[in-house]
Write a protein that holds these residues in place. Structure first.
Motif, PDB file in Angstrom:
ATOM      1  N   LEU A 125     -17.400  19.362  30.916  1.00  0.00           N
ATOM      2  CA  LEU A 125     -18.492  18.638  31.547  1.00  0.00           C
ATOM      3  C   LEU A 125     -17.868  17.998  32.787  1.00  0.00           C
ATOM      4  CD1 LEU A 125     -21.397  17.653  31.426  1.00  0.00           C
ATOM      5  CD2 LEU A 125     -20.606  15.732  30.053  1.00  0.00           C
ATOM      6  N   VAL A 126     -18.205  18.511  33.977  1.00  0.00           N
ATOM      7  CA  VAL A 126     -17.492  18.147  35.204  1.00  0.00           C
ATOM      8  C   VAL A 126     -18.335  17.240  36.093  1.00  0.00           C
ATOM      9  CG1 VAL A 126     -16.268  19.045  37.228  1.00  0.00           C
ATOM     10  CG2 VAL A 126     -16.333  20.397  35.120  1.00  0.00           C
ATOM     11  N   SER A 127     -17.696  16.158  36.550  1.00  0.00           N
ATOM     12  CA  SER A 127     -18.316  15.284  37.544  1.00  0.00           C
ATOM     13  C   SER A 127     -17.428  15.287  38.787  1.00  0.00           C
ATOM     14  CB  SER A 127     -18.492  13.867  36.992  1.00  0.00           C
ATOM     15  OG  SER A 127     -17.245  13.300  36.660  1.00  0.00           O
TER      16      SER A 127
ATOM     17  N   TYR B 138      -9.934  14.349  31.636  1.00  0.00           N
ATOM     18  CA  TYR B 138      -9.065  14.916  32.674  1.00  0.00           C
ATOM     19  C   TYR B 138      -9.549  14.457  34.042  1.00  0.00           C
ATOM     20  CZ  TYR B 138      -7.452  18.136  29.071  1.00  0.00           C
ATOM     21  OH  TYR B 138      -6.917  18.672  27.930  1.00  0.00           O
ATOM     22  N   LEU B 139      -8.588  14.268  34.940  1.00  0.00           N
ATOM     23  CA  LEU B 139      -8.918  13.821  36.288  1.00  0.00           C
ATOM     24  C   LEU B 139      -7.987  14.495  37.286  1.00  0.00           C
ATOM     25  CD1 LEU B 139     -10.365  11.732  38.202  1.00  0.00           C
ATOM     26  CD2 LEU B 139      -8.548  10.136  37.596  1.00  0.00           C
TER      27      LEU B 139
ATOM     28  N   ARG C 226     -14.703  15.795  29.116  1.00  0.00           N
ATOM     29  CA  ARG C 226     -15.142  15.402  30.454  1.00  0.00           C
ATOM     30  C   ARG C 226     -14.005  15.567  31.458  1.00  0.00           C
ATOM     31  NH1 ARG C 226     -16.354  11.934  26.913  1.00  0.00           N
ATOM     32  NH2 ARG C 226     -14.886  10.372  27.617  1.00  0.00           N
ATOM     33  N   PHE C 227     -14.367  16.036  32.631  1.00  0.00           N
ATOM     34  CA  PHE C 227     -13.414  16.308  33.702  1.00  0.00           C
ATOM     35  C   PHE C 227     -13.987  15.740  34.989  1.00  0.00           C
ATOM     36  CE2 PHE C 227      -9.879  19.477  34.096  1.00  0.00           C
ATOM     37  CZ  PHE C 227      -9.485  19.131  35.374  1.00  0.00           C
ATOM     38  N   MET C 228     -13.160  15.072  35.784  1.00  0.00           N
ATOM     39  CA  MET C 228     -13.611  14.590  37.090  1.00  0.00           C
ATOM     40  C   MET C 228     -12.684  15.127  38.169  1.00  0.00           C
ATOM     41  SD  MET C 228     -14.052  10.772  38.717  1.00  0.00           S
ATOM     42  CE  MET C 228     -15.314  10.281  37.570  1.00  0.00           C
TER      43      MET C 228
ATOM     44  N   LEU D  35     -13.444   5.460  40.886  1.00  0.00           N
ATOM     45  CA  LEU D  35     -13.178   4.281  40.061  1.00  0.00           C
ATOM     46  C   LEU D  35     -14.464   3.752  39.437  1.00  0.00           C
ATOM     47  CD1 LEU D  35     -10.969   2.392  39.062  1.00  0.00           C
ATOM     48  CD2 LEU D  35     -11.348   0.994  41.094  1.00  0.00           C
ATOM     49  N   VAL D  36     -15.522   3.687  40.229  1.00  0.00           N
ATOM     50  CA  VAL D  36     -16.813   3.210  39.714  1.00  0.00           C
ATOM     51  C   VAL D  36     -17.309   4.132  38.594  1.00  0.00           C
ATOM     52  CG1 VAL D  36     -19.261   2.910  40.314  1.00  0.00           C
ATOM     53  CG2 VAL D  36     -17.478   2.016  41.827  1.00  0.00           C
ATOM     54  N   ARG D  37     -17.206   5.434  38.814  1.00  0.00           N
ATOM     55  CA  ARG D  37     -17.653   6.392  37.788  1.00  0.00           C
ATOM     56  C   ARG D  37     -16.805   6.284  36.512  1.00  0.00           C
ATOM     57  NH1 ARG D  37     -20.892  10.960  39.384  1.00  0.00           N
ATOM     58  NH2 ARG D  37     -21.542  10.690  41.546  1.00  0.00           N
TER      59      ARG D  37
END
Length: 120
Positions: A27-29, A48-49, A3-5, A38-40
């Protein structure tokens, strides 16, 4: 799938980054501000962020992520427009793993993250 944001106030930056990183099998948000990110992250913490250094609350976001359960495992990239030592050190003190120069493109994102998506 890892997952990546991408957290950035710019819709264009988020959309371009999401398209490129999705093609690299992440999987990108997206989050448009620190509060939304922060909520997510409280719901599902990413592997990763990317955090835009110019965004209000960017350093607090990094600090808050690091304080979460499993927050120490997140690879946080503090995204800066220029290599300003003061800004880079502030990001590092808050808990950034590394830095990313903005604007980024396919070549840069592929070079940094291309081999990481499959390494779960």
């Amino acid at each position: 799938m890892q997952r990546f944001m991408i957290t950035d106030a710019s819709d264009v930056v988020r959309k371009v980054g999401k398209r490129i990183l999705s093609e690299l099998d992440f999987l990108v948000s997206e989050a448009g501000d620190a509060r939304e990110a922060l909520v997510r992250c409280q719901v599902e913490i990413p592997d990763y962020l990317i955090v835009d250094a110019g965004m209000e609350g960017a350093l607090d976001l990094i600090t808050n992520i690091r304080a979460m359960p499993n927050g120490k495992d997140v690879k946080i990239y503090y995204c800066v427009v220029e290599a300003d030592l003061r800004k880079l050190m502030a990001g590092k003190r808050a808990g950034a793993t590394d830095f990313l120069l903005k604007p980024f493109d396919r070549k840069i994102l592929t070079a940094i993250f291309g081999n990481r998506a499959v390494a779960a």
